[in-house]
Design a protein around this motif. Structure first.
Motif, short mmCIF file in Angstrom:
data_model
loop_
_atom_site.label_atom_id
_atom_site.label_comp_id
_atom_site.label_asym_id
_atom_site.label_seq_id
_atom_site.Cartn_x
_atom_site.Cartn_y
_atom_site.Cartn_z
N ILE A 148 0.85 -1.19 0.00
CA ILE A 148 0.00 0.00 0.00
C ILE A 148 0.89 1.24 0.00
CG2 ILE A 148 -1.84 1.24 1.19
CD1 ILE A 148 -2.61 -1.45 2.50
N VAL A 149 0.72 2.08 -1.01
CA VAL A 149 1.50 3.31 -1.15
C VAL A 149 0.60 4.47 -0.72
CG1 VAL A 149 2.79 4.78 -2.74
CG2 VAL A 149 2.86 2.29 -3.00
N THR A 150 1.11 5.35 0.16
CA THR A 150 0.29 6.42 0.73
C THR A 150 0.93 7.79 0.52
OG1 THR A 150 1.28 6.20 2.93
CG2 THR A 150 -0.66 4.86 2.48
N PRO A 151 1.01 8.26 -0.72
CA PRO A 151 1.64 9.57 -0.97
C PRO A 151 0.76 10.71 -0.49
CG PRO A 151 0.66 8.71 -2.98
CD PRO A 151 0.53 7.62 -1.96
N ALA A 152 1.39 11.82 -0.15
CA ALA A 152 0.64 13.05 0.14
C ALA A 152 -0.03 13.52 -1.15
CB ALA A 152 1.58 14.12 0.69
N PRO A 153 -1.12 14.30 -1.05
CA PRO A 153 -1.83 14.74 -2.25
C PRO A 153 -0.95 15.50 -3.25
CG PRO A 153 -3.16 15.15 -0.29
CD PRO A 153 -1.81 14.71 0.20
N ASP A 154 0.09 16.19 -2.72
CA ASP A 154 0.94 16.98 -3.62
C ASP A 154 2.21 16.24 -4.06
OD1 ASP A 154 2.19 16.95 -1.17
OD2 ASP A 154 2.61 19.11 -1.11
N ALA A 155 2.30 14.94 -3.79
CA ALA A 155 3.50 14.19 -4.19
C ALA A 155 3.59 14.12 -5.71
CB ALA A 155 3.45 12.79 -3.61
N PRO A 156 4.78 14.31 -6.29
CA PRO A 156 4.93 14.26 -7.74
C PRO A 156 4.51 12.90 -8.30
CG PRO A 156 6.88 15.20 -6.73
CD PRO A 156 6.05 14.65 -5.61
N ALA A 157 3.73 12.91 -9.36
CA ALA A 157 3.20 11.67 -9.94
C ALA A 157 4.31 10.74 -10.40
CB ALA A 157 2.27 12.01 -11.10
N ASP A 158 5.42 11.32 -10.92
CA ASP A 158 6.48 10.44 -11.42
C ASP A 158 7.19 9.73 -10.27
OD1 ASP A 158 7.66 12.75 -10.49
OD2 ASP A 158 9.06 12.97 -12.17
N ALA A 159 7.29 10.37 -9.11
CA ALA A 159 7.92 9.72 -7.95
C ALA A 159 7.03 8.61 -7.42
CB ALA A 159 8.19 10.75 -6.85
N VAL A 160 5.72 8.87 -7.37
CA VAL A 160 4.78 7.83 -6.94
C VAL A 160 4.84 6.64 -7.90
CG1 VAL A 160 2.34 7.28 -6.52
CG2 VAL A 160 3.26 9.52 -5.85
N ALA A 161 4.93 6.93 -9.20
CA ALA A 161 5.02 5.88 -10.21
C ALA A 161 6.31 5.07 -10.04
CB ALA A 161 4.94 6.47 -11.61
N ALA A 162 7.39 5.75 -9.67
CA ALA A 162 8.67 5.05 -9.49
C ALA A 162 8.60 4.08 -8.32
CB ALA A 162 9.79 6.06 -9.28
N VAL A 163 8.01 4.51 -7.19
CA VAL A 163 7.89 3.64 -6.03
C VAL A 163 6.93 2.49 -6.33
CG1 VAL A 163 7.11 3.51 -3.62
CG2 VAL A 163 8.48 5.46 -4.40
N THR A 164 5.82 2.81 -6.98
CA THR A 164 4.85 1.78 -7.36
C THR A 164 5.49 0.75 -8.28
OG1 THR A 164 2.99 3.30 -7.14
CG2 THR A 164 2.65 1.37 -8.53
N GLY A 165 6.23 1.22 -9.27
CA GLY A 165 6.89 0.32 -10.20
C GLY A 165 7.93 -0.56 -9.55
N MET A 166 8.64 -0.01 -8.57
CA MET A 166 9.63 -0.80 -7.84
C MET A 166 8.97 -1.97 -7.13
SD MET A 166 12.64 -1.53 -6.62
CE MET A 166 13.61 -0.15 -7.24
N TRP A 167 7.88 -1.69 -6.40
CA TRP A 167 7.21 -2.77 -5.66
C TRP A 167 6.58 -3.79 -6.59
CZ3 TRP A 167 8.33 -4.20 -1.08
CH2 TRP A 167 8.84 -3.27 -0.17
N GLN A 168 6.04 -3.34 -7.71
CA GLN A 168 5.50 -4.29 -8.68
C GLN A 168 6.59 -5.18 -9.24
OE1 GLN A 168 3.59 -1.41 -11.23
NE2 GLN A 168 1.56 -1.83 -10.36
N ALA A 169 7.76 -4.61 -9.48
CA ALA A 169 8.89 -5.39 -9.98
C ALA A 169 9.35 -6.43 -8.97
CB ALA A 169 10.05 -4.47 -10.34
N LEU A 170 9.13 -6.15 -7.68
CA LEU A 170 9.51 -7.10 -6.63
C LEU A 170 8.44 -8.16 -6.38
CD1 LEU A 170 11.30 -4.82 -3.99
CD2 LEU A 170 12.17 -5.86 -6.10
N GLY A 171 7.37 -8.12 -7.17
CA GLY A 171 6.36 -9.16 -7.10
C GLY A 171 5.07 -8.77 -6.41
#
Length: 302
Positions: free
Chosen positions: A146-169
């Motif tokens: 579960i990723v819990t970014p603040a409303p103003d978090a940059p979309a590309d940074a959220v995508a990077a963290v999301t992509g990392m966890w997806q890559a880890l399974g």
């Protein structure tokens, strides 16, 4: 993706931190992994196990050049860990974590590192074991993160963290931090509190000796002891960090427990059967969604 992840630093090399490192090495072999732990014995063990490319004695040195820094320390130590890494952080570094309470942790990290992007995360996975030797590369396979970014978090940074966890399974869900804390209070924190309580109660019953508790442990009590064997420091911090949601959930649990107590006292079998029928349906749904094993005796190997 603006935030390409080529180097990950992990601060805290216990079960989750070491599993993240192992998973990266297994599934993202081109990503460099550096690590640090505040405990010199853990650092020595991590070096011997070799799941990081380098383990530094200094937290700030460990994060130098990292595109993503993952803080895998007890939630009560997040602000302290953030302060320790601050001098070595690159301007572009994304800061994340693996803590099981999110609103307080996110606020603490943003306050400690105001010039950096913070994208908190919680992999809902683990075992009752702890320490660097307990980690394994497949811990996150098919589990939720579960990723819990603040409303103003940059979309590309959220995508990077999301992509990392997806890559880890992992399967990834994005959620408001406060809502996460209430959900986890129900699904994780309250069950741990109950487990710690019932195991402690059993050990103190004068009519039942400790040897009998161990000798005649049925499946239910064995499950409670597994949960109650989890890291005491981590869970101390979780209950303090998520106290509001835990207390609200505990109040509701106490009300339901009182209702069941009254049904037993009154001999109200219909009330008990109705409650047990509804709760059994939840168990079946968990198995259908692949979140547990339907094998006899919970798939235990004897």
């Amino acid at each position: 993706m603006a935030h390409a992840i080529g180097r990950v630093a992990i601060v805290g090399l216990g079960l989750i931190g070491s599993s993240v490192a192992r998973a990266i090495k297994a599934k993202l072999p081109d990503v460099a992994v550096t690590g640090h732990d505040a405990d010199p014995d853990v650092r020595a063990e991590a070096r011997a196990l070799g799941f990081c490319d380098a383990v530094s004695d200094d937290a700030a040195v460990a994060v130098e050049g990292a595109d993503l820094v993952i803080l895998a320390v007890p939630v009560g130590r997040m602000a302290e860990a953030a302060a320790a890494i601050a001098p070595g952080l690159s301007a572009h570094a994304i800061i994340s974590d693996v803590g099981s309470s999110k609103a307080g942790v996110g606020a603490a990290l943003r306050a400690a590192l105001p010039d950096h992007v913070v994208v908190p995360a919680h992999p809902v996975a683990g075992t009752e074991n702890s320490g660097p030797a307990a980690g394994f590369a497949t811990l996150f396979d098919g589990r939720w993160c579960i990723v819990t970014p603040a409303p103003d978090a940059p979309a590309d940074a959220v995508a990077a963290v999301t992509g990392m966890w997806q890559a880890l399974g992992a399967k990834v869900e994005t959620m408001d931090a406060a809502h996460h804390d209430m959900v986890l209070a129900v699904t994780s924190h309250l069950p741990h509190l109950i487990a710690y309580t019932i195991v402690g109660t059993a050990s103190e019953l004068e009519e039942v000796t400790e040897s009998e508790v161990i000798k005649y442990s049925a499946g239910g009590f064995r499950d409670f002891t597994r949960i109650a064997a989890s890291d005491p420091v981590m869970w101390r911090d979780v209950f303090l960090a998520n106290r509001d949601a835990v207390l609200a959930t505990l109040q509701r649990f106490n009300e339901d427990l009182t209702a069941l107590q009254q049904a037993i006292r009154r001999g109200d079998g219909d009330r008990l059967e109705d409650w047990f029928t509804r709760t059994r349906a939840i168990r079946r749904s968990i198995i259908e969604q692949g979140q547990d094993d339907a094998a006899p005796d919970f798939g235990r190997k004897h």
